[in-house]
Design a protein around this motif. Structure first.
Motif, PDB file in Angstrom:
ATOM      1  N   ALA A 125       0.835  -1.202   0.000  1.00  5.33           N
ATOM      2  CA  ALA A 125       0.000   0.000   0.000  1.00  5.33           C
ATOM      3  C   ALA A 125       0.871   1.253   0.000  1.00  5.33           C
ATOM      4  CB  ALA A 125      -0.928   0.007   1.215  1.00  5.33           C
ATOM      5  N   VAL A 126       1.944   1.222   0.785  1.00  3.59           N
ATOM      6  CA  VAL A 126       2.862   2.361   0.802  1.00  3.59           C
ATOM      7  C   VAL A 126       3.527   2.517  -0.559  1.00  3.59           C
ATOM      8  CG1 VAL A 126       4.930   3.333   1.873  1.00  3.59           C
ATOM      9  CG2 VAL A 126       3.242   2.155   3.285  1.00  3.59           C
ATOM     10  N   SER A 127       3.867   1.389  -1.209  1.00  6.57           N
ATOM     11  CA  SER A 127       4.533   1.458  -2.510  1.00  6.57           C
ATOM     12  C   SER A 127       3.609   2.043  -3.570  1.00  6.57           C
ATOM     13  CB  SER A 127       5.021   0.071  -2.938  1.00  6.57           C
ATOM     14  OG  SER A 127       3.948  -0.781  -3.289  1.00  6.57           O
ATOM     15  N   VAL A 128       2.301   1.734  -3.505  1.00  7.60           N
ATOM     16  CA  VAL A 128       1.346   2.338  -4.436  1.00  7.60           C
ATOM     17  C   VAL A 128       1.312   3.853  -4.236  1.00  7.60           C
ATOM     18  CG1 VAL A 128      -1.115   2.510  -5.044  1.00  7.60           C
ATOM     19  CG2 VAL A 128      -0.072   0.275  -4.666  1.00  7.60           C
ATOM     20  N   GLY A 170      -8.345  11.247   1.499  1.00  2.00           N
ATOM     21  CA  GLY A 170      -7.738   9.918   1.570  1.00  2.00           C
ATOM     22  C   GLY A 170      -7.278   9.562   2.966  1.00  2.00           C
ATOM     23  N   ALA A 171      -6.606  10.480   3.652  1.00  2.00           N
ATOM     24  CA  ALA A 171      -6.134  10.208   5.007  1.00  2.00           C
ATOM     25  C   ALA A 171      -7.300  10.031   5.973  1.00  2.00           C
ATOM     26  CB  ALA A 171      -5.217  11.332   5.477  1.00  2.00           C
ATOM     27  N   GLY A 172      -8.344  10.856   5.811  1.00  2.00           N
ATOM     28  CA  GLY A 172      -9.494  10.760   6.711  1.00  2.00           C
ATOM     29  C   GLY A 172     -10.264   9.466   6.562  1.00  2.00           C
ATOM     30  N   LEU A 173     -10.381   8.981   5.340  1.00  2.00           N
ATOM     31  CA  LEU A 173     -11.158   7.760   5.097  1.00  2.00           C
ATOM     32  C   LEU A 173     -10.485   6.506   5.628  1.00  2.00           C
ATOM     33  CD1 LEU A 173     -12.493   8.440   1.477  1.00  2.00           C
ATOM     34  CD2 LEU A 173     -13.830   8.379   3.596  1.00  2.00           C
ATOM     35  N   THR A 174      -9.184   6.561   5.881  1.00  2.00           N
ATOM     36  CA  THR A 174      -8.506   5.360   6.374  1.00  2.00           C
ATOM     37  C   THR A 174      -9.026   4.922   7.746  1.00  2.00           C
ATOM     38  OG1 THR A 174      -6.726   6.712   7.335  1.00  2.00           O
ATOM     39  CG2 THR A 174      -6.376   5.815   5.120  1.00  2.00           C
ATOM     40  N   ALA A 193      -7.462  -4.830   3.698  1.00  2.00           N
ATOM     41  CA  ALA A 193      -6.204  -4.311   3.164  1.00  2.00           C
ATOM     42  C   ALA A 193      -6.414  -3.537   1.870  1.00  2.00           C
ATOM     43  CB  ALA A 193      -5.224  -5.465   2.940  1.00  2.00           C
ATOM     44  N   TRP A 194      -7.391  -3.958   1.036  1.00  2.00           N
ATOM     45  CA  TRP A 194      -7.602  -3.242  -0.227  1.00  2.00           C
ATOM     46  C   TRP A 194      -8.052  -1.807   0.017  1.00  2.00           C
ATOM     47  CZ3 TRP A 194     -12.204  -0.999  -1.501  1.00  2.00           C
ATOM     48  CH2 TRP A 194     -13.365  -1.434  -0.847  1.00  2.00           C
ATOM     49  N   GLN A 195      -8.710  -1.570   1.153  1.00  2.00           N
ATOM     50  CA  GLN A 195      -9.129  -0.210   1.479  1.00  2.00           C
ATOM     51  C   GLN A 195      -7.930   0.662   1.849  1.00  2.00           C
ATOM     52  OE1 GLN A 195     -11.880  -1.213   4.575  1.00  2.00           O
ATOM     53  NE2 GLN A 195     -13.568  -1.652   3.155  1.00  2.00           N
ATOM     54  N   LEU A 196      -6.926   0.050   2.479  1.00  2.00           N
ATOM     55  CA  LEU A 196      -5.690   0.782   2.750  1.00  2.00           C
ATOM     56  C   LEU A 196      -5.018   1.176   1.434  1.00  2.00           C
ATOM     57  CD1 LEU A 196      -3.477   1.766   4.739  1.00  2.00           C
ATOM     58  CD2 LEU A 196      -2.447  -0.513   4.534  1.00  2.00           C
ATOM     59  N   VAL A 197      -5.011   0.239   0.474  1.00  2.00           N
ATOM     60  CA  VAL A 197      -4.415   0.533  -0.832  1.00  2.00           C
ATOM     61  C   VAL A 197      -5.180   1.653  -1.526  1.00  2.00           C
ATOM     62  CG1 VAL A 197      -3.908  -0.403  -3.121  1.00  2.00           C
ATOM     63  CG2 VAL A 197      -3.519  -1.808  -1.078  1.00  2.00           C
ATOM     64  N   LEU A 198      -6.522   1.613  -1.439  1.00  2.00           N
ATOM     65  CA  LEU A 198      -7.341   2.623  -2.106  1.00  2.00           C
ATOM     66  C   LEU A 198      -7.171   3.997  -1.453  1.00  2.00           C
ATOM     67  CD1 LEU A 198      -9.539   3.499  -4.113  1.00  2.00           C
ATOM     68  CD2 LEU A 198     -11.250   2.778  -2.424  1.00  2.00           C
ATOM     69  N   CYS A 199      -7.326   4.055  -0.129  1.00  2.00           N
ATOM     70  CA  CYS A 199      -7.319   5.360   0.557  1.00  2.00           C
ATOM     71  C   CYS A 199      -5.908   5.938   0.638  1.00  2.00           C
ATOM     72  CB  CYS A 199      -7.913   5.213   1.954  1.00  2.00           C
ATOM     73  SG  CYS A 199      -9.673   4.803   1.977  1.00  2.00           S
ATOM     74  N   TRP A 200      -4.992   5.156   1.235  1.00  2.00           N
ATOM     75  CA  TRP A 200      -3.656   5.686   1.437  1.00  2.00           C
ATOM     76  C   TRP A 200      -2.816   5.572   0.179  1.00  2.00           C
ATOM     77  CZ3 TRP A 200      -2.954   8.354   5.747  1.00  2.00           C
ATOM     78  CH2 TRP A 200      -1.688   8.901   5.957  1.00  2.00           C
ATOM     79  N   GLY A 201      -2.992   4.471  -0.545  1.00  2.00           N
ATOM     80  CA  GLY A 201      -2.195   4.275  -1.740  1.00  2.00           C
ATOM     81  C   GLY A 201      -2.625   5.159  -2.892  1.00  2.00           C
ATOM     82  N   VAL A 202      -3.926   5.080  -3.277  1.00  2.00           N
ATOM     83  CA  VAL A 202      -4.398   5.757  -4.485  1.00  2.00           C
ATOM     84  C   VAL A 202      -4.725   7.230  -4.216  1.00  2.00           C
ATOM     85  CG1 VAL A 202      -6.156   5.791  -6.273  1.00  2.00           C
ATOM     86  CG2 VAL A 202      -5.234   3.608  -5.478  1.00  2.00           C
ATOM     87  N   LEU A 203      -5.632   7.502  -3.282  1.00  2.00           N
ATOM     88  CA  LEU A 203      -6.081   8.877  -3.063  1.00  2.00           C
ATOM     89  C   LEU A 203      -4.948   9.783  -2.565  1.00  2.00           C
ATOM     90  CD1 LEU A 203      -9.656   8.422  -1.524  1.00  2.00           C
ATOM     91  CD2 LEU A 203      -9.029   9.073  -3.858  1.00  2.00           C
ATOM     92  N   VAL A 204      -4.290   9.350  -1.503  1.00  2.00           N
ATOM     93  CA  VAL A 204      -3.208  10.174  -0.965  1.00  2.00           C
ATOM     94  C   VAL A 204      -2.045  10.218  -1.951  1.00  2.00           C
ATOM     95  CG1 VAL A 204      -1.560  10.441   0.916  1.00  2.00           C
ATOM     96  CG2 VAL A 204      -3.896   9.732   1.411  1.00  2.00           C
ATOM     97  N   GLY A 205      -1.817   9.129  -2.687  1.00  2.00           N
ATOM     98  CA  GLY A 205      -0.751   9.126  -3.683  1.00  2.00           C
ATOM     99  C   GLY A 205      -1.003  10.126  -4.794  1.00  2.00           C
ATOM    100  N   LEU A 206      -2.242  10.161  -5.300  1.00  2.00           N
ATOM    101  CA  LEU A 206      -2.575  11.122  -6.357  1.00  2.00           C
ATOM    102  C   LEU A 206      -2.486  12.557  -5.851  1.00  2.00           C
ATOM    103  CD1 LEU A 206      -5.636   9.357  -8.040  1.00  2.00           C
ATOM    104  CD2 LEU A 206      -3.354   9.667  -9.019  1.00  2.00           C
ATOM    105  N   GLY A 207      -3.022  12.805  -4.659  1.00  2.00           N
ATOM    106  CA  GLY A 207      -2.985  14.158  -4.119  1.00  2.00           C
ATOM    107  C   GLY A 207      -1.568  14.624  -3.836  1.00  2.00           C
ATOM    108  N   SER A 208      -0.780  13.751  -3.237  1.00  2.00           N
ATOM    109  CA  SER A 208       0.591  14.139  -2.912  1.00  2.00           C
ATOM    110  C   SER A 208       1.439  14.287  -4.165  1.00  2.00           C
ATOM    111  CB  SER A 208       1.215  13.097  -1.973  1.00  2.00           C
ATOM    112  OG  SER A 208       1.246  11.821  -2.601  1.00  2.00           O
TER     113      SER A 208
END
Length: 447
Positions: free
Chosen positions: A75-78, A113-117, A123-138
């Motif tokens: 999730a962190v890598s995504v 993304g951070a709030g939804l975690t 685990a897929w929700q961690l990938v979606l929220c922290w991986g995808v949303l926070v990744g795109l925003g950051s």
């Protein structure tokens, strides 16, 4: 607030407006570029809280949900990969819609993304929220943002300003990491995630009200120039422009060398130390708050090191600086497995100082080389180079977790990363130097 800039002030800078332009003989109002740089600095600090949290989440998420470290590392890598892959498109979007709109939207996405975690159960929700949303925003708040601001608002002191803005990320780590580690240890990880979300959201109105897209918006020339630069028309086709800049860059040797060295930079900073240092220290009996405190000290020292690197970049050859930085980083990582212990001792403090000064000192010379070789597209090309940085970080964030699961320690990862730094130092020396006259850059004495 007034300041003598040491350079002739453009006529527009003394026009009527809020407050007097001249307060006395030889004293002129500070150039607006520095105000924009200050807003950018604070904005990056506000968004940096999210980057402080992943390393603190590995043990709590493993303990609560039973997820393997490899799963959490994925999730962190995504997150890290999208952080990089989004950057070149974000730079092009800033040319199309303006810096202010893109940054405000990015901060909002990070907050969501951070709030939804806090509601996740799989685990897929961690990938979606922290991986995808926070990744795109950051990714939209990545160093391409700093490069765009620097390129538009400054024609002098670009290396110094780049160093200052790069140091903002480390300052954010300094501000948030001790607080977040205390929250995780005493109140669980969910309040820490909410803290990150709120911090990003609070910065949005600050950006909207104070950030400006271009010097022409306020009737000024860039800092260090007496010639006004017209504001360019919005450039449609942001995605096409980002891809076109990449296709042009990949035909040149310097791009591959810069991308390769920066991939190793990401692997040995965000992917390795920022993600795995706290759990690695915890494996040796060090309390999480103590390990997080050491990372915060790295953040303090990185501010000094990166600003100094920007100053050096204005005066010395960038590729040689990169070779020195990577070589020193590799040496420090080779010694780290022998230094980890249940308590903080003098050799570990020496490592933190040595490594901290080098943390992202590579950024100012890398941006300078992109500017030297790629001109007007340099911010977008740097976005692609940054993508390689984050891909390298993502790979090591994932492989580091797998190595810990497989071998029971991180030792092999530390040694391999030290060897990679030696390779990066050699690659940096191979980058050819482009004459300043051909690149259209001012001589070193003029900067």
């Amino acid at each position: 607030m007034t300041q003598t800039t040491g350079r002739p002030t453009h006529p527009e800078s003394t026009s009527a407006g809020p407050g007097p332009a001249v307060t006395g003989p030889g004293r002129r109002r500070i150039h607006r570029a520095w105000s924009v740089a200050a807003v950018t600095f604070v904005t990056i600090i506000g968004a940096a809280g999210f980057a402080s949290l992943p390393g603190l989440l590995i043990e709590p998420l493993h303990g609560e949900f039973g997820w393997s470290r490899g799963t959490i590392g994925f999730a962190v890598s995504v997150n890290l990969a999208l952080y990089g892959l989004t950057a070149p498109f974000a730079a092009a979007l800033m040319d199309r819609f303006g810096i202010r709109k893109v940054v405000a939207c990015a901060l909002t996405v990070i907050a969501a993304g951070a709030g939804l975690t806090v509601f996740m159960t799989a685990a897929w929700q961690l990938v979606l929220c922290w991986g995808v949303l926070v990744g795109l925003g950051s990714g939209s708040m990545a160093l391409a943002f700093a490069a765009t601001v620097t390129n538009r608002w400054f024609s002098a002191r670009r290396g110094l300003v780049t160093g200052i803005l790069t140091a903002a990320g480390a300052s954010g780590q300094l501000v948030f990491l001790p607080l977040l580690s205390w929250i995780v240890e005493h109140h669980d990880w969910r309040p820490a995630a909410v803290t990150v979300s709120v911090a990003a959201l609070v910065v949005v109105p600050f950006v909207w009200l104070l950030l400006r897209d271009h010097p022409a918006d306020v009737g000024l020339a860039p800092y260090g120039s007496d010639t006004p630069v017209p504001k360019p028309a919005p450039m449609p086709g942001a995605a096409r422009r980002a891809v076109r800049a990449l296709l042009d860059a990949v035909r040149t040797g310097p791009f591959w060398l810069l991308a390769g060295t920066f991939a190793i930079c990401g692997a040995t900073t965000n992917g390795l130390v920022k993600t795995h240092f706290v759990p690695a220290a915890h494996d040796h009996g060090m309390p999480m708050t103590a390990a997080a405190g050491l990372l915060a000290v790295i953040g303090v020292l990185d501010v000094v090191g990166t600003i100094a690197s920007g100053w050096f970049t204005d005066r010395f050859e960038a590729r040689r600086l990169l070779a020195v930085y990577y070589g020193l980083r590799g040496i420090s990582l080779m010694f780290l497995p022998m230094l980890l212990a249940p308590s903080v001792h003098p050799p570990m403090v020496f490592f933190i100082v040595f490594y901290g000064l080098d943390w992202v000192a590579t950024v100012p010379p890398t941006i300078a080389l992109c500017r030297e070789h790629y001109g007007e597209d340099s911010a977008i090309v740097f976005g692609w180079v940054l993508a390689s940085h984050q891909v390298g970080a993502a790979v090591v964030a994932f492989l580091g977790g797998l190595a810990r699961d497989a071998f029971g320690s991180y030792d092999v990862v530390w040694y391999a990363s030290g060897a990679l730094c030696a390779v990066a130092a050699l690659m940096a020396l191979v980058i050819r130097r482009r004459p300043r006259a051909a690149a259209g850059l001012p001589a070193a004495a003029e900067v």
